[in-house]
Design a protein around this motif. Structure first.
Motif, PDB file in Angstrom:
ATOM      1  N   ALA A 216       0.839  -1.203   0.000  1.00  0.00           N
ATOM      2  CA  ALA A 216       0.000   0.000   0.000  1.00  0.00           C
ATOM      3  C   ALA A 216       0.869   1.247   0.000  1.00  0.00           C
ATOM      4  O   ALA A 216       0.555   2.241  -0.636  1.00  0.00           O
ATOM      5  CB  ALA A 216      -0.901  -0.004   1.221  1.00  0.00           C
ATOM      6  N   VAL A 217       1.963   1.179   0.707  1.00  0.00           N
ATOM      7  CA  VAL A 217       2.774   2.370   0.888  1.00  0.00           C
ATOM      8  C   VAL A 217       3.836   2.498  -0.187  1.00  0.00           C
ATOM      9  O   VAL A 217       3.964   3.529  -0.834  1.00  0.00           O
ATOM     10  CB  VAL A 217       3.458   2.331   2.268  1.00  0.00           C
ATOM     11  N   GLU A 218       4.580   1.394  -0.385  1.00  0.00           N
ATOM     12  CA  GLU A 218       5.720   1.505  -1.296  1.00  0.00           C
ATOM     13  C   GLU A 218       5.412   1.017  -2.699  1.00  0.00           C
ATOM     14  O   GLU A 218       6.233   1.102  -3.583  1.00  0.00           O
ATOM     15  CB  GLU A 218       6.887   0.662  -0.746  1.00  0.00           C
ATOM     16  N   GLY A 219       4.250   0.447  -2.897  1.00  0.00           N
ATOM     17  CA  GLY A 219       3.985  -0.244  -4.157  1.00  0.00           C
ATOM     18  C   GLY A 219       3.934   0.653  -5.378  1.00  0.00           C
ATOM     19  O   GLY A 219       3.490   1.790  -5.313  1.00  0.00           O
ATOM     20  N   TYR A 220       4.385   0.111  -6.471  1.00  0.00           N
ATOM     21  CA  TYR A 220       4.329   0.858  -7.737  1.00  0.00           C
ATOM     22  C   TYR A 220       2.906   1.103  -8.256  1.00  0.00           C
ATOM     23  O   TYR A 220       2.630   2.160  -8.806  1.00  0.00           O
ATOM     24  CB  TYR A 220       5.092   0.103  -8.839  1.00  0.00           C
ATOM     25  N   PRO A 221       2.016   0.135  -8.154  1.00  0.00           N
ATOM     26  CA  PRO A 221       0.739   0.297  -8.874  1.00  0.00           C
ATOM     27  C   PRO A 221      -0.094   1.488  -8.426  1.00  0.00           C
ATOM     28  O   PRO A 221      -1.013   1.883  -9.127  1.00  0.00           O
ATOM     29  CB  PRO A 221      -0.011  -1.020  -8.580  1.00  0.00           C
ATOM     30  N   GLY A 222       0.235   2.065  -7.281  1.00  0.00           N
ATOM     31  CA  GLY A 222      -0.534   3.217  -6.829  1.00  0.00           C
ATOM     32  C   GLY A 222      -0.048   4.537  -7.404  1.00  0.00           C
ATOM     33  O   GLY A 222      -0.551   5.600  -7.041  1.00  0.00           O
ATOM     34  N   ASP A 223       0.935   4.495  -8.281  1.00  0.00           N
ATOM     35  CA  ASP A 223       1.463   5.738  -8.837  1.00  0.00           C
ATOM     36  C   ASP A 223       0.369   6.555  -9.519  1.00  0.00           C
ATOM     37  O   ASP A 223      -0.488   6.016 -10.214  1.00  0.00           O
ATOM     38  CB  ASP A 223       2.562   5.417  -9.851  1.00  0.00           C
ATOM     39  N   TYR A 224       0.448   7.847  -9.337  1.00  0.00           N
ATOM     40  CA  TYR A 224      -0.626   8.727  -9.820  1.00  0.00           C
ATOM     41  C   TYR A 224      -0.792   8.744 -11.335  1.00  0.00           C
ATOM     42  O   TYR A 224      -1.829   9.137 -11.834  1.00  0.00           O
ATOM     43  CB  TYR A 224      -0.390  10.168  -9.328  1.00  0.00           C
ATOM     44  N   ASP A 225       0.256   8.355 -12.040  1.00  0.00           N
ATOM     45  CA  ASP A 225       0.138   8.360 -13.502  1.00  0.00           C
ATOM     46  C   ASP A 225      -0.502   7.087 -14.055  1.00  0.00           C
ATOM     47  O   ASP A 225      -0.840   7.030 -15.224  1.00  0.00           O
ATOM     48  CB  ASP A 225       1.515   8.525 -14.152  1.00  0.00           C
ATOM     49  N   TYR A 226      -0.620   6.075 -13.203  1.00  0.00           N
ATOM     50  CA  TYR A 226      -1.207   4.830 -13.692  1.00  0.00           C
ATOM     51  C   TYR A 226      -2.725   4.939 -13.788  1.00  0.00           C
ATOM     52  O   TYR A 226      -3.352   5.799 -13.182  1.00  0.00           O
ATOM     53  CB  TYR A 226      -0.814   3.662 -12.784  1.00  0.00           C
ATOM     54  N   ARG A 227      -3.283   4.015 -14.512  1.00  0.00           N
ATOM     55  CA  ARG A 227      -4.711   4.078 -14.773  1.00  0.00           C
ATOM     56  C   ARG A 227      -5.530   3.763 -13.523  1.00  0.00           C
ATOM     57  O   ARG A 227      -5.225   2.827 -12.791  1.00  0.00           O
ATOM     58  CB  ARG A 227      -5.076   3.069 -15.869  1.00  0.00           C
ATOM     59  N   GLU A 228      -6.565   4.524 -13.343  1.00  0.00           N
ATOM     60  CA  GLU A 228      -7.473   4.322 -12.209  1.00  0.00           C
ATOM     61  C   GLU A 228      -8.439   3.187 -12.543  1.00  0.00           C
ATOM     62  O   GLU A 228      -9.151   3.242 -13.553  1.00  0.00           O
ATOM     63  CB  GLU A 228      -8.238   5.622 -11.967  1.00  0.00           C
ATOM     64  N   PHE A 229      -8.451   2.183 -11.685  1.00  0.00           N
ATOM     65  CA  PHE A 229      -9.296   1.012 -11.933  1.00  0.00           C
ATOM     66  C   PHE A 229     -10.776   1.316 -11.704  1.00  0.00           C
ATOM     67  O   PHE A 229     -11.655   0.775 -12.359  1.00  0.00           O
ATOM     68  CB  PHE A 229      -8.869  -0.127 -11.007  1.00  0.00           C
ATOM     69  N   TYR A 230     -11.048   2.168 -10.746  1.00  0.00           N
ATOM     70  CA  TYR A 230     -12.431   2.332 -10.292  1.00  0.00           C
ATOM     71  C   TYR A 230     -13.243   3.405 -10.995  1.00  0.00           C
ATOM     72  O   TYR A 230     -14.221   3.875 -10.464  1.00  0.00           O
ATOM     73  CB  TYR A 230     -12.442   2.562  -8.776  1.00  0.00           C
ATOM     74  N   ARG A 231     -12.799   3.841 -12.165  1.00  0.00           N
ATOM     75  CA  ARG A 231     -13.650   4.744 -12.925  1.00  0.00           C
ATOM     76  C   ARG A 231     -13.865   4.121 -14.290  1.00  0.00           C
ATOM     77  O   ARG A 231     -13.021   4.212 -15.174  1.00  0.00           O
ATOM     78  CB  ARG A 231     -12.969   6.125 -13.058  1.00  0.00           C
ATOM     79  N   ASP A 232     -14.983   3.473 -14.421  1.00  0.00           N
ATOM     80  CA  ASP A 232     -15.243   2.713 -15.637  1.00  0.00           C
ATOM     81  C   ASP A 232     -16.490   3.302 -16.293  1.00  0.00           C
ATOM     82  O   ASP A 232     -17.450   3.667 -15.613  1.00  0.00           O
ATOM     83  CB  ASP A 232     -15.490   1.250 -15.242  1.00  0.00           C
TER      84      ASP A 232
END
Lengths: 350, 527
Positions: B253-269
């Motif tokens: 949650a803290v150090e992980g890459y997938p949370g980077d702000y430039d990555y795609r947001e999963f929850y807006r479909d």
């Protein structure tokens, strides 16, 4: 999992979002509420296991589906009445013991009435002063005269979680305990051993020579149960529904820690789209903003555009099939959105 | 010469969800989404690496239910139908976003991605993606390992030896049929290990399995090299433990890459965001809004005001994160190498569906990582666990500790108030399966078919996925229903056989519905 590993995925992947971001998507909220009610109903009484309502929802879907059927999908359910509920009694006298983790065991059992009555006779045949217990034997050190403790059962329990010690061996008996101390077993379980909760005390002389503690720490050992637990707990809480528990699911929900700032939870969104439609001779060539438009067989067409703020010149051309005549229509559309500050009315006003 | 070895392990699994009795079934979308977003992007990555002659070794588990679904003609047909609808939607989106250039770009990206997926699925692999994975295994880049037959959580279903043996032998047989060789390794479902399970692996020639970190660290005797070298179980099967540091970098949650702000947001479909009438043909036929897979926003930050996704920025980040991951592994290996006096083995296992489905840029991250490791450094080498055993055939003998990679590290996820009721029934069915196999052995025809179907129903009820879903609390009715359905089918077969009144019509129905493992052999349950 992941999906995957989680839905998590398709339908419910949004539940996490709903909680956090529900303010944006009303329909979602409704469906989730409906579903969570269903979940509650199902989880509240797993013991009584109400007849599952399986075919219901899908049947409806099948009726409504309008797409042509693929031949292979047609499948007739044979007429025979399906069994609807799992039995609560298989007619056995047995108790079984399972390991959940270093500190907890789980035991379930099944005892027939006549068996119990027969055993009760050994204690005099009366329930007076007799109770049902699970006797937990710790056979880590010795099998003979192994230390034990009793768990007095209440109600109509069919299973029990038993507190245990790491790296200990146990078996249990279910039985009847008389207040004078006499005990008769109704069934005896298998024997299990809990995992250790830390480094082994056993050292192999052929594989010595480095600092075990340091190696353990480098391997992340002191985080076992801490980090892996915290992380996974976070996952499970947020992810809700990933198919796999290992890693995947969570990520995206972790990735979008959307917080609802509005204390009141009220929200409002609005967006605009523009529909442009028209008709001409079916064989004419139509372009809108220079892009060709596909006509329906009757010569009509419809275009739909997201409409952000701004001014849009939508020049539409229709050219006759023989190339001789061209007609032009140019709607000009402007969107301008104002967002006045929210108004808060005092509560006592009706 | 390198200082350390890294093994990336991708665990690809979905439960067996196939509902021929319904025209549309929401949960089948799990498979369709995973194919489009994870499996095909990974295949495209493998193809690109092959074309560019990039050397690499990577390990993937493909579970038997997933393989069965990937090879199933009905699901293949339905996937194409699903994909065609999505392509149609993406096409409409290209038009609809004409006045919004940022969205328009993303719509074009989806259209391209979906049409590529269709091309790969239909024209290159003739609908059966297992051929793609087999190809990369045969070319020596991919090591495909197996799993248990239906992803049963072995530490909780092991009431009888036959239950464990059945899950493992059936998986291995399917693997041999599909991949034309024996599996060298196995992904124990949920990394669920209990002492002794390795004996069953040994019997079928499996040489290694994977455990969570503490499975190795709490092994006895103490493992000299911690989690950075495998240990041999007393049976001789090797156990490789997960490295926490590399795991956390990818999914913390803290150090992980997938949370980077430039990555795609999963929850807006757009399945949820767009006008109902417009999106209605692309959501559930009963009108329930669902994810479509078309998502326009980037994570942006801790805000509700999400900004449009910029693919180029996201790829830039994926490359940066791959570089960072590699750098950290280099430092880790240099340090451990000096400390241990031999090359450390860093095992980094992930759910395959994390890459692409949840972390949309995950496959690009892997692609960058593999390429960088091949050309930009010499400290760490990508290997598979079987490669390691060739490099270091001598390892310490020790018994791993019971463990899993689930919440709290043991069995609680699959044994809690929400799901503990299942074991009473699962175990009884297990015992009765052996009873049937012993009593009716040697019979042919419909009895034999009924025995095999009973074994299929038992396996399907044993899937750890149902207990997992009950525990996490979403989609619970479906999981409860599947558990009961298979157990009830089993019970009914049992009673019909014992009373000599088998209903062949009903058996036909079950066989065509739960058609997993066509070569099922009930004799696995004889004792």
């Amino acid at each position: 999992m992941p999906w995957f590993r989680g839905k998590k995925k398709a339908g419910n992947g949004n539940s996490a979002k709903n909680k956090k971001e529900g303010k944006e998507v009303p329909e979602k909220k409704e469906t989730v509420n409906k579903r969570s009610l269903a979940f509650k109903a199902a989880t509240r009484q797993p013991k009584s296991m109400p007849p599952s309502p399986p075919a219901k929802k899908p049947e409806k879907k099948a009726e409504e589906a309008s797409a042509p059927r693929v031949a292979t999908t047609q499948m007739e359910m044979p007429k025979r009445e399906p069994l609807s509920e799992l039995p609560w009694n298989y007619g056995d006298n047995q108790i079984y013991l399972m390991v959940r983790d270093p500190y907890w065991l789980f035991s379930y059992w099944e005892i027939q009435k006549d068996h119990q009555e027969k055993k009760l006779k050994e204690l005099g045949g009366s329930w007076d002063g007799v109770c049902s217990v699970v006797r937990v034997y710790d056979v880590t050190e010795q099998r003979r005269n192994a230390p034990f403790f009793d768990i007095v059962l209440q109600g109509n329990a069919h299973n029990w979680y038993v507190n245990a010690q790491p790296n200990h061996s146990y078996f249990v008996e279910i039985g009847l305990l008389h207040r004078d101390g006499r005990f008769v077993a109704l069934a005896r379980s298998n024997e299990i051993t809990t995992p250790r909760a830390g480094m082994s005390e056993v050292i192999d002389e052929q594989w010595m020579g480095i600092d075990f503690d340091k190696m353990y720490a480098l391997s992340g050992g002191f985080e076992v149960g801490k980090s892996s637990m915290e992380l996974k707990q976070l996952m499970e809480e947020r992810l809700r529904g990933a198919i796999s528990s290992g890693s995947g699911g969570v990520i995206s929900s972790l990735a979008s820690p959307v917080k609802i700032h509005k204390k009141r939870g009220f929200w409002f969104i609005l967006d605009c789209e523009l529909i442009v439609y028209g008709a001409t001779e079916p064989d004419a060539k139509v372009t809108v903003q220079g892009k060709e438009v596909k006509l329906r067989p009757d010569g009509t067409f419809t275009l739909r555009f997201a409409l952000p703020d701004g001014k849009y010149v939508i020049d539409a051309h229709a050219e006759s099939a023989d190339g001789i005549e061209e007609r032009v229509i140019i709607p000009i559309v402007q969107r301008h959105t104002e967002r006045p500050a929210p108004i808060f009315k005092s509560k006592d006003k009706k | 010469m390198e200082k350390g070895l890294l093994s990336l392990v991708l665990h690809a699994h979905l439960p067996f969800v196939r509902h021929p009795e319904h025209e549309y079934f929401l949960e089948e979308n799990w498979l369709y989404e995973a194919i489009t977003e994870t499996y095909i992007p990974l295949i495209h990555m493998f193809e690109g690496l092959l074309k560019d002659h990039v050397p690499y070794r990577i390990t993937m588990s493909l579970t038997p239910p997933l393989i069965s679904m990937l090879k199933d003609p009905l699901l293949q047909e339905r996937y194409i139908k699903h994909l065609d609808k999505l392509i149609e939607l993406a096409n409409k989106e290209i038009d609809r976003t004409r006045f919004q250039p940022a969205f328009h770009e993303v719509a074009l990206h989806y259209y391209w991605q979906l049409t590529q997926a269709r091309e790969t699925f239909v024209n290159r692999y003739f609908r059966d993606l297992t051929w793609a994975f087999k190809k990369f295994q045969d070319l020596g880049h991919l090591e495909i390992i197996t799993c248990s037959a239906t992803h049963g959580f072995l530490p909780l279903i092991n009431r009888t030896e036959a239950a464990v043996r059945g899950q493992i032998v059936t998986a291995v047989k399917q693997y041999e049929g599909v991949f034309g060789r024996k599996p060298l390794g196995i992904w124990l479902p949920e990394c669920g290990y209990f002492p002794g399970v390795d004996r069953f692996l040994k019997d079928v020639g499996i040489r290694y399995f994977l455990t969570d970190t503490h499975g190795i660290l709490h092994a006895s005797p103490r493992p000299k090299f911690g989690v950075y070298a495998p240990i041999y179980c007393p049976s001789g099967v090797a156990a490789f433990g997960r490295d926490m540091e590399s795991s956390k970098q990818v999914w913390s949650a803290v150090e992980g890459y997938p949370g980077d702000y430039d990555y795609r947001e999963f929850y807006r479909d757009i399945g949820f965001d767009l006008d109902y009438e417009y999106i209605r043909p692309y959501i559930s036929p009963d009108g329930l809004r669902i994810n479509t897979g078309i998502k326009y926003y980037r994570i942006t930050g801790d805000t509700d005001d999400k900004q449009p996704y910029v693919r180029a920025w996201a790829l830039e980040k994926a490359a940066y994160h791959a570089g960072n991951f590699m750098f950290n592994r280099e430092k880790q290996c240099e340090f451990l190498h000096d400390f241990m006096g031999r090359k450390p083995m860093i095992v980094a296992p992930y759910d395959a569906e994390l890459f692409g489905h949840w972390w949309y840029e995950g496959p690009e991250f892997l692609n960058f990582l593999i390429r960088k490791m091949a050309f930009d450094q010499k400290t760490v080498r990508l290997v598979t666990p079987s490669d390691y055993l060739r490099i270091y055939p001598v390892n310490q003998v020790s018994t791993p500790s019971m463990s899993s990679w689930g919440w709290k590290g043991y069995a609680e996820t699959w044994l809690s108030g929400a799901n503990d009721w299942i074991y009473f029934h699962l175990h009884k069915a297990t015992l009765r399966m052996t009873e049937l196999a012993n009593r009716f052995q040697g019979q042919n025809g419909v009895v034999q078919r009924a025995l095999n179907q009973a074994a299929r129903e038992l396996f399907l009820a044993q899937s750890s996925d149902w207990a997992f879903i009950m525990h996490t609390g979403t989609m619970v009715p479906y999981a409860v229903r599947r558990t009961k359905e298979h157990l009830l089918n089993f019970l009914r077969l049992y009673e019909d056989m014992m009373n000599n009144r088998l209903d062949e019509g009903w058996l036909n129905y079950l066989e065509s519905k739960s058609n997993i493992f066509p070569h099922m052999d009930y004799r696995l349950f004889q004792e």
